[in-house]
Scaffold this motif. Sequence first.
Motif, PDB file in Angstrom:
ATOM      1  N   SER A 102      -4.226  -0.811 -11.095  1.00 53.36           N
ATOM      2  CA  SER A 102      -3.649   0.737 -11.211  1.00 53.36           C
ATOM      3  C   SER A 102      -4.761   1.457 -10.358  1.00 53.36           C
ATOM      4  O   SER A 102      -4.200   2.515  -9.786  1.00 53.36           O
ATOM      5  N   ALA A 103      -6.126   1.187 -10.258  1.00 55.96           N
ATOM      6  CA  ALA A 103      -6.783   1.887  -9.373  1.00 55.96           C
ATOM      7  C   ALA A 103      -6.392   1.833  -8.024  1.00 55.96           C
ATOM      8  O   ALA A 103      -6.498   2.965  -7.243  1.00 55.96           O
ATOM      9  N   ARG A 104      -6.093   0.825  -7.371  1.00 53.74           N
ATOM     10  CA  ARG A 104      -5.509   1.068  -6.130  1.00 53.74           C
ATOM     11  C   ARG A 104      -4.325   1.592  -5.851  1.00 53.74           C
ATOM     12  O   ARG A 104      -4.166   2.138  -4.632  1.00 53.74           O
ATOM     13  N   VAL A 105      -3.461   1.510  -6.612  1.00 52.83           N
ATOM     14  CA  VAL A 105      -2.016   2.298  -6.472  1.00 52.83           C
ATOM     15  C   VAL A 105      -2.616   3.606  -6.693  1.00 52.83           C
ATOM     16  O   VAL A 105      -1.998   4.672  -5.830  1.00 52.83           O
ATOM     17  N   ARG A 106      -3.549   4.198  -7.420  1.00 53.52           N
ATOM     18  CA  ARG A 106      -3.819   5.645  -7.486  1.00 53.52           C
ATOM     19  C   ARG A 106      -4.550   6.100  -6.491  1.00 53.52           C
ATOM     20  O   ARG A 106      -4.422   7.094  -5.612  1.00 53.52           O
ATOM     21  N   SER A 107      -5.231   5.293  -5.694  1.00 51.83           N
ATOM     22  CA  SER A 107      -6.145   5.642  -4.254  1.00 51.83           C
ATOM     23  C   SER A 107      -5.032   5.728  -3.215  1.00 51.83           C
ATOM     24  O   SER A 107      -4.936   6.654  -2.443  1.00 51.83           O
ATOM     25  N   PHE A 108      -4.116   4.801  -3.327  1.00 51.46           N
ATOM     26  CA  PHE A 108      -2.721   5.073  -2.467  1.00 51.46           C
ATOM     27  C   PHE A 108      -2.241   6.096  -2.279  1.00 51.46           C
ATOM     28  O   PHE A 108      -1.886   6.777  -1.484  1.00 51.46           O
ATOM     29  N   ASP A 119       6.007   9.414 -14.772  1.00 55.60           N
ATOM     30  CA  ASP A 119       6.495   8.217 -14.885  1.00 55.60           C
ATOM     31  C   ASP A 119       7.545   7.852 -13.757  1.00 55.60           C
ATOM     32  O   ASP A 119       7.386   6.691 -13.122  1.00 55.60           O
ATOM     33  N   ARG A 120       8.673   8.820 -13.405  1.00 57.39           N
ATOM     34  CA  ARG A 120       9.323   8.634 -12.337  1.00 57.39           C
ATOM     35  C   ARG A 120       8.529   8.590 -11.162  1.00 57.39           C
ATOM     36  O   ARG A 120       9.113   7.780 -10.068  1.00 57.39           O
ATOM     37  N   ILE A 121       7.487   9.391 -10.844  1.00 64.08           N
ATOM     38  CA  ILE A 121       6.842   9.285  -9.678  1.00 64.08           C
ATOM     39  C   ILE A 121       5.954   8.210  -9.656  1.00 64.08           C
ATOM     40  O   ILE A 121       6.213   7.570  -8.311  1.00 64.08           O
ATOM     41  N   ASP A 122       5.555   7.656 -10.690  1.00 60.89           N
ATOM     42  CA  ASP A 122       4.718   6.399 -10.493  1.00 60.89           C
ATOM     43  C   ASP A 122       5.580   5.218 -10.099  1.00 60.89           C
ATOM     44  O   ASP A 122       5.111   4.221  -9.435  1.00 60.89           O
ATOM     45  N   ALA A 123       7.005   5.205 -10.829  1.00 61.77           N
ATOM     46  CA  ALA A 123       7.776   3.988 -10.586  1.00 61.77           C
ATOM     47  C   ALA A 123       8.150   4.074  -8.939  1.00 61.77           C
ATOM     48  O   ALA A 123       8.047   2.927  -8.189  1.00 61.77           O
ATOM     49  N   HIS A 124       8.218   5.187  -8.306  1.00 61.95           N
ATOM     50  CA  HIS A 124       8.704   5.298  -6.799  1.00 61.95           C
ATOM     51  C   HIS A 124       7.433   5.051  -6.165  1.00 61.95           C
ATOM     52  O   HIS A 124       7.543   4.301  -4.988  1.00 61.95           O
ATOM     53  N   LEU A 125       6.204   5.341  -6.546  1.00 59.32           N
ATOM     54  CA  LEU A 125       5.041   5.319  -5.688  1.00 59.32           C
ATOM     55  C   LEU A 125       4.765   3.509  -5.551  1.00 59.32           C
ATOM     56  O   LEU A 125       4.223   3.094  -4.617  1.00 59.32           O
ATOM     57  N   LEU A 126       4.835   2.898  -6.945  1.00 58.81           N
ATOM     58  CA  LEU A 126       4.840   1.448  -7.038  1.00 58.81           C
ATOM     59  C   LEU A 126       5.647   0.647  -6.013  1.00 58.81           C
ATOM     60  O   LEU A 126       5.203  -0.186  -5.345  1.00 58.81           O
ATOM     61  N   ALA A 127       6.869   1.133  -6.012  1.00 57.86           N
ATOM     62  CA  ALA A 127       7.859   0.657  -4.848  1.00 57.86           C
ATOM     63  C   ALA A 127       7.427   0.911  -3.592  1.00 57.86           C
ATOM     64  O   ALA A 127       7.354   0.025  -2.784  1.00 57.86           O
ATOM     65  N   ARG A 128       6.844   2.113  -3.318  1.00 57.82           N
ATOM     66  CA  ARG A 128       6.485   2.219  -2.027  1.00 57.82           C
ATOM     67  C   ARG A 128       5.216   1.420  -1.387  1.00 57.82           C
ATOM     68  O   ARG A 128       5.124   1.123  -0.610  1.00 57.82           O
ATOM     69  N   TYR A 129       4.291   1.399  -2.726  1.00 59.71           N
ATOM     70  CA  TYR A 129       3.278   0.588  -2.427  1.00 59.71           C
ATOM     71  C   TYR A 129       3.573  -0.778  -1.951  1.00 59.71           C
ATOM     72  O   TYR A 129       2.788  -1.256  -1.095  1.00 59.71           O
ATOM     73  N   GLY A 130       4.383  -1.406  -2.679  1.00 59.89           N
ATOM     74  CA  GLY A 130       5.063  -2.813  -2.463  1.00 59.89           C
ATOM     75  C   GLY A 130       5.592  -2.735  -1.065  1.00 59.89           C
ATOM     76  O   GLY A 130       5.288  -4.082  -0.204  1.00 59.89           O
ATOM     77  N   GLN A 131       6.105  -1.735  -0.692  1.00 61.11           N
ATOM     78  CA  GLN A 131       6.898  -1.617   0.642  1.00 61.11           C
ATOM     79  C   GLN A 131       5.686  -1.606   1.641  1.00 61.11           C
ATOM     80  O   GLN A 131       5.860  -2.519   2.807  1.00 61.11           O
TER      81      GLN A 131
END
Length: 170
Positions: A102-108, A119-131
Amino acid sequence: MNKVSRQGRLERGDDTLVLLGIDVAKASLDCAVLTSTGSKPLGQRSFPNSPEGVDRVARWVTQVSGARVADTHLIMEATAAYHEVAAHRLAAAGMQVSIVNSARVRSFAKALGILGKTDRIDAHLLARYGQLVRPKLWTPPAQALRDLQSLIARLVITQGVMAGFRRQWF
């Protein structure tokens, strides 16, 4: 090559990949679906964090994207034990799963200039991180190991209760 139809569904290509970001909470799974090339979500939706809710997530992703479950890469953060049902169930269904720090995703998110945290922003952010990052895939532990971990957790709880009784009676 990936092509997105007017309905927002992926048309079959050589490298069809759908990214599913799930923000996990105790009671809910907030989901966002992206293609491997687009930044706009194909869909966002919330489901209950239960075995039935996880099954609904798998069906929804295939409906929204038009991709097979095996062509979907799930990205989620480890959240106590709340992510385990979704991770194990979707991996068993054939989905590629990454459990990220989660710390890496937050830095991203900060690097992208995304300061909001819902929660909605985080879900989109996680998909973008994966992309963009393509995190390493998670391999579920064998059932025997999961059973052993469960027994150890029960032992630790029992030892704590016994220590409390000892303090109380002696």
